[in-house]
Every structure is written in structure tokens, then in C-alpha cells.
Scaffold this active site. Structure first.
Site, mmCIF file in Angstrom:
data_model
loop_
_atom_site.group_PDB
_atom_site.id
_atom_site.type_symbol
_atom_site.label_atom_id
_atom_site.label_comp_id
_atom_site.label_asym_id
_atom_site.label_seq_id
_atom_site.Cartn_x
_atom_site.Cartn_y
_atom_site.Cartn_z
ATOM 1 N N SER A 258 0.835 -1.191 0.000
ATOM 2 C CA SER A 258 0.000 0.000 0.000
ATOM 3 C C SER A 258 0.872 1.244 0.000
ATOM 4 C CB SER A 258 -0.907 0.005 1.230
ATOM 5 O OG SER A 258 -0.129 0.272 2.378
ATOM 6 N N LYS A 259 0.234 2.389 0.022
ATOM 7 C CA LYS A 259 1.000 3.639 -0.053
ATOM 8 C C LYS A 259 2.022 3.751 1.074
ATOM 9 C CE LYS A 259 -2.832 3.384 -1.571
ATOM 10 N NZ LYS A 259 -3.606 2.408 -0.832
ATOM 11 N N ARG A 260 1.726 3.096 2.176
ATOM 12 C CA ARG A 260 2.665 3.111 3.296
ATOM 13 C C ARG A 260 4.046 2.630 2.876
ATOM 14 N NH1 ARG A 260 2.371 -0.450 6.755
ATOM 15 N NH2 ARG A 260 0.846 -1.806 5.804
#
Length: 527
Positions: A258-260
RNA sequence: GUCCCCAUAGUCUAACGGAAAGGACACUGGGUUUUCAUCCCAGCGAUGGGGGUUCGACUCCCCCUGGGGGCACCA
């Protein structure tokens, strides 16, 4: 063993345009594409934009753009049409409604009047009791009167599929074999939302059937959905496609990417300066390999060698370091002239070159490119590597100044160097090198002790291309100016008592006589 | 919680039931180079645990553990 090819293969990529194309989606697209291409079959693109809240036209366009950038092409799709269109699900709503009506007539589906709130509440209660949060079908057997009553209340119904039957549902998967699910684990599920649009499971099945897909290759997060889809195929008397559920791509910490985890979209990598084929090659190796663990493939090789049978089953971790290494490999394989074209946009972004590039400037950029090529792993890095080629007022790297210029012998050495270089009649690599070496021995220094300060004076860094090559490219006059600037900078720092080493002389207040620093002119513009 | 999937080094992975468990990234050391990078050489490092089956198990079976995914009017 000779590979069996099947020209009737129809495989598809069916993204939902709720964001930019993700590396996971890109790999799914790639595997479908490779599979279709190696069989001489068809690859189809279908946009699953039935979530009218989250889907946007812009994302559809960007997904298409990114797929094309990767070099994937399709035989049927929203932009080019085909015999089984339309290829936007949002344009197929009537089709889904008709099939839903057919199921309603056969009593394989029914209207459900429960509101979101009611469902939510019921689910919560079941969860508290430790029960499976499966829908208990309050509306399963409503009488006509009861329906009328709900409608008078202003409820707009969804259409639910009636899950019935005992025993198990079998999913035949090319990678995992036969997977079975207990029918009773499944609740009646919605196929048409109250706004009349279909849910994923329903639209997906109808389109795959109507578009005559033979193979469905998708992430294994869809495996659990498959029994529901199988039920739909059966209820609609459609032929079930061959499934291949490929492993998911996870982030460094083993959770869903994910963007994390930093950059996850293909566009992110394009913008940073990854080559499209790097992405393809790297992504192909995520979950697939040859017997020899071959690392590099050109397009034909990849299409030829790929096989679904050799796709692994376990989740994979996306490793940006290996990706960067591979990009560096591909960049080094480029012809310098090709690399120049790829680099120019990044130079423009810094305003180091004008929009139009004259032949002379291009020649100089080519020279810079040749000197930096082996250091560039990602195109955007050129900005940090080569700033000093494009501007005279580059910043001095603090530790480089500390390590290489903060020595007592340096100022006199640089001054002497300047004088000698000024007197050099032919300013070439050979003469410059001899000059510096001679000077080093006059000062009783090792050659390196003379080279290093000059490098920092000319580039602001202690790393970079060959010193004499870069000096010659800068030109004699510029070299003299930069030596002056470095000497000046050192003097000012000494006066300040050895403070900041990263100061830019021009910026540190008004000047008190002495030689003026060079104007902040563009190197290429001036020489 | 429940169902499903998965399990070789930090990461990507190879290995008809029969090798010293092979390759790649990363990392470490050395060589080349004025520096960095490139290049070359070397090294570190794995079959999650426990039971079976077998002459022999990374490979087949079972249990455990761990991870992931589904159980949405998201896809």
C-alpha cells in the site's frame, strides 16, 4: 517438451479505475498478456467501473496510459472496441439488469429490502455472538404484500442471489488444483445494488462469459470469491473459465502493498525514471521464474519462456532495491544518445536546459551523459549527479569540503594550480593531469591529495566522473572561475571561524572588494 | 471468529523422492580506478517446528506455528 499453443485463448485484464495502476495490477495484466501472446490468443482490456462512487474517468485514462507505457497492447478494449463490447462496465448496465431479471424469474434471486443500517446492525450482533457474519435472509421469502409494504416505505431493493444446496463447491485452479468450499459458508449475496448497478461478482461473471474468456488469471485475493462466481456461472448456464490465481505482491513488512510502502503505482516509477522494460522484467520475476532462474529477458524471450505452470504459489515481496539494480543494468545497456533523450525531461524540470535544444547543447549533454551513465540507476538521479555541469553556483557538499578542502595546504595549492592552468596553452586531459601531478610532487603531496581538492572545487562533491574528463568538458575558463570561487569560499569560512562548510559565497552578504564570484549563469548557455 | 490459500537465506527464486540445496538482489571483504560508480574475485546466509511414509524427504501425508486473503449495496 514442446509448448502447446492454443490460439483460442482469450485472457483479460479488468482493472477498476479507482486509482492509478498499481504494481500488483500491472503484474496481473502482464501475466495475462504474456499468456495470451505466447498462445497467439487474444488479450482484452475491460474497465470495471461499476463503483460509481470511487471510479473516475481520469483514472480510466491513466490506467490505459500506464499499460501502454509498459508496452502492453490489447486486441479488444475500451479505446479500440471489439466484437464483445462495450468494454466499460458502466455502459453495460442494461445487460446486467436483464440477467438479474432472468435470475429473478427463475427464483434464483430475490429482492431484498434491508437497509444498510439494518444489515450493519445485524452483522454486529452476529459478530458479538461469535457467529459467522453471514446474511440471514429475512427477505428470502417475502410475500407480494410484504414487498408492497416495504416499497411504500420508500425502500429501494437490492437483488440477492439465492445460495442453496448442500455440499461443496469446487474451484478448479491451474496453479492450486481443486479447491473446495462448503456451500453453507456462503450467504445470499447481492448481485444488483439498490442503485441498479451490478456488484463485482455479478458483472465480472457476466462479462467474462459474454466476452468468451477462456482463462481468468488474477490475484489470489480473488480465490475466496470464486465459489460465488461458480454458482453464478451455473445458475446462468455459462461455461466456467479456467482459473489461475497468482500470488499477491506484498510490501517489505509482509503486508499487502500500500502507499505506506512508498511508491506503488506504475506512474510513480515512470516519474522517478524507471524504464518500462525494467518494470516488466522485474514484475515478471515476481512469482515466476525459469528453471535456470534467468534474470534478464527481452520481449520475445519473455513471451517464449513464460508459462503459467511455473508461476509460484506463495506471496512475494516487492523489493525496490532489486528493481533499482535492474534499472541501472538497463540504463547502462542504452546507447548514450538514447539515454540523452530520456534524461532531457529531468534537466528541463530543473530549468537547466531550454525547451528547444540546439545541436551544440545536445552534444554537450551527450558528453555529460557518457560521463555519468554508469552512475545513473534511476533517471531522476541525474539531477544530483550532474548539477555542476549545468550551473556554476552549485552547492558544496558539506562533508566533501570538510574532508577534502579543510587542509592548510589546500588554498596555496589551489592558487598555484590556478596560475599554472591559466598558463596552459593546450587545455586537454593529458596536459592537465601532468600539470596536477607535477604540482603534487612540488608540494610533496600524493597525487590523490592534489586531485581531491580540485574535484571538490570543480564539482562540490568528492564523487563523480573522471576529474580530467569533467574539467576539460567544463572548459578552461570555467575551471579557473571555479577554483577562484572555492578559494573565496574557504577564505570566508576561515574568517567566520570555520563555520558552515556548505555556504554559498554569493549568498553570504555584500562583498568587500576582491575578485567577484562568477555570475550564476548557465554553463551551457555561456560557453 | 470462520473459511480458503501459502511456507527454501533479509528479498526474488532453482532443485523427476536420490548433488556439497544452485542462481539473482542486498550485505561484508578484496582487486582495478584520482573519488564514486562500473567491472572482477571471495565471503556471509535457507529448507519454520514436530510427527509419520520411505533404503532415502525441500519434495508425499498429518498436526502445530507463522503469514496472507475472503466473509461489503469495494473491486
Amino acid at each position: 517438451m514442446a509448448k502447446l499453443i492454443n490460439k483460442n485463448v482469450r485472457a483479460r485484464f479488468a482493472p477498476s479505475p479507482t486509482g492509478r495502476l498499481h504494481v500488483g495490477g500491472a503484474r496481473t495484466a502482464l501475466f495475462n498478456w504474456l499468456f495470451a501472446r505466447q498462445n497467439g490468443g487474444k488479450f482484452i482490456l475491460r474497465i470495471e467501473d461499476t463503483d460509481i462512487v470511487r471510479s473516475t474517468k481520469d483514472f480510466s485514462q491513466s490506467v490505459i496510459k500506464d499499460l501502454k507505457w509498459l508496452g502492453l497492447d490489447w486486441d479488444e478494449g475500451p479505446d479500440i472496441g471489439g466484437n464483445y463490447g462495450p468494454y466499460f462496465q458502466s455502459r453495460r448496465i442494461e445487460i446486467y439488469k436483464n440477467y438479474a431479471s432472468a435470475l429473478l424469474k427463475k427464483r434464483k434471486a430475490y429482492f431484498c429490502y434491508c437497509t444498510l443500517e439494518e444489515l450493519e446492525q445485524r452483522k454486529k450482533k452476529m459478530h458479538e455472538k461469535g457467529m459467522l457474519p453471514k446474511y440471514n435472509c429475512r427477505c428470502r421469502n417475502l410475500t407480494l404484500g410484504e414487498r408492497k409494504e416495504f416499497e411504500r416505505e420508500g425502500r429501494s431493493p437490492t437483488v440477492r442471489f439465492r445460495v442453496s444446496g448442500e455440499g461443496a463447491i469446487y474451484v478448479e485452479d491451474l496453479l492450486r488444483g481443486k479447491v473446495s468450499f462448503e456451500t453453507k459458508m456462503l450467504g445470499d449475496f447481492i448481485i444488483l445494488k439498490s442503485n441498479g448497478t451490478p456488484t463485482f461478482n455479478f458483472a465480472n461473471v457476466i462479462d467474462d462469459a459474454l466476452m468468451k474468456m477462456t482463462h481468468v488469471i488474477r490475484g489470489d485475493d480473488h480465490l475466496s470469491n470464486t465459489p460465488r462466481q461458480v454458482l453464478l456461472y451455473e445458475a446462468l448456464s455459462f461455461k466456467i473459465p479456467q482459473y489461475a490465481h497468482i500470488p499477491m505482491i506484498l510490501g517489505r513488512d509482509g503486508t499487502k502493498l500500500s502507499k505506506r510502502h512508498g511508491a506503488t503505482s506504475i506512474a510513480d516509477y515512470r516519474e522517478k525514471g524507471y524504464l518500462p522494460w525494467t518494470m516488466i522484467n522485474y514484475l515478471a520475476l515476481l512469482g515466476w521464474s525459469t528453471q535456470e532462474s534467468q534474470q534478464f529477458f527481452n520481449q520475445e524471450e519473455l513471451i517464449r519462456s513464460f508459462s503459467l505452470e511455473r508461476v509460484g504459489k506463495s506471496a512475494t515481496v516487492f523489493d525496490p532495491r532489486k528493481l533499482e539494480w535492474m534499472n541501472g543494468e538497463y540504463i547502462r545497456k542504452l546507447k548514450p544518445n538514447q539515454l540523452v533523450d530520456l534524461l532531457i525531461p529531468y534537466l528541463r524540470r530543473e530549468n537547466w536546459v531550454t525547451k528547444r535544444i540546439d545541436p551544440l547543447t545536445r552534444k554537450k549533454i551527450l558528453k555529460v551523459t557518457e560521463l555519468e551513465q554508469e552512475r545513473v540507476k534511476v533517471l531522476s538521479q541525474i539531477t544530483n549527479l550532474a548539477d555542476f555541469f549545468f550551473k556554476s553556483d552549485f552547492e558544496y557538499d558539506r562533508t566533501s569540503v570538510e574532508k577534502r578542502l579543510k587542509k592548510d595546504y589546500v588554498p596555496p595549492l589551489l592558487k598555484k594550480m590556478r596560475k599554472r592552468i591559466a598558463g596552459l596553452s593546450l587545455f586537454n586531459e593529458k596536459n592537465l593531469e601532468r600539470l596536477i601531478r607535477d604540482l603534487a610532487s612540488e608540494f610533496s603531496l600524493s597525487p590523490g591529495e592534489a586531485f581531491h581538492p580540485l574535484r571538490v572545487a570543480l564539482t562540490g562533491k568528492m564523487k563523480g566522473p573522471g576529474l580530467f574528463e569533467l574539467a576539460v568538458l567544463l572548459g578552461k575558463n570555467e575551471v579557473l572561475r571555479r577554483i577562484d570561487r572555492a578559494v573565496e569560499m574557504l577564505k570566508k569560512q576561515r574568517n567566520k571561524g570555520g563555520g558552515s562548510a556548505s555556504g554559498r559565497p554569493r549568498d553570504s552578504g555584500s562583498r568587500s572588494g576582491g575578485s567577484n564570484p562568477p555570475p550564476p549563469a548557465n554553463f551551457f548557455g555561456r560557453e
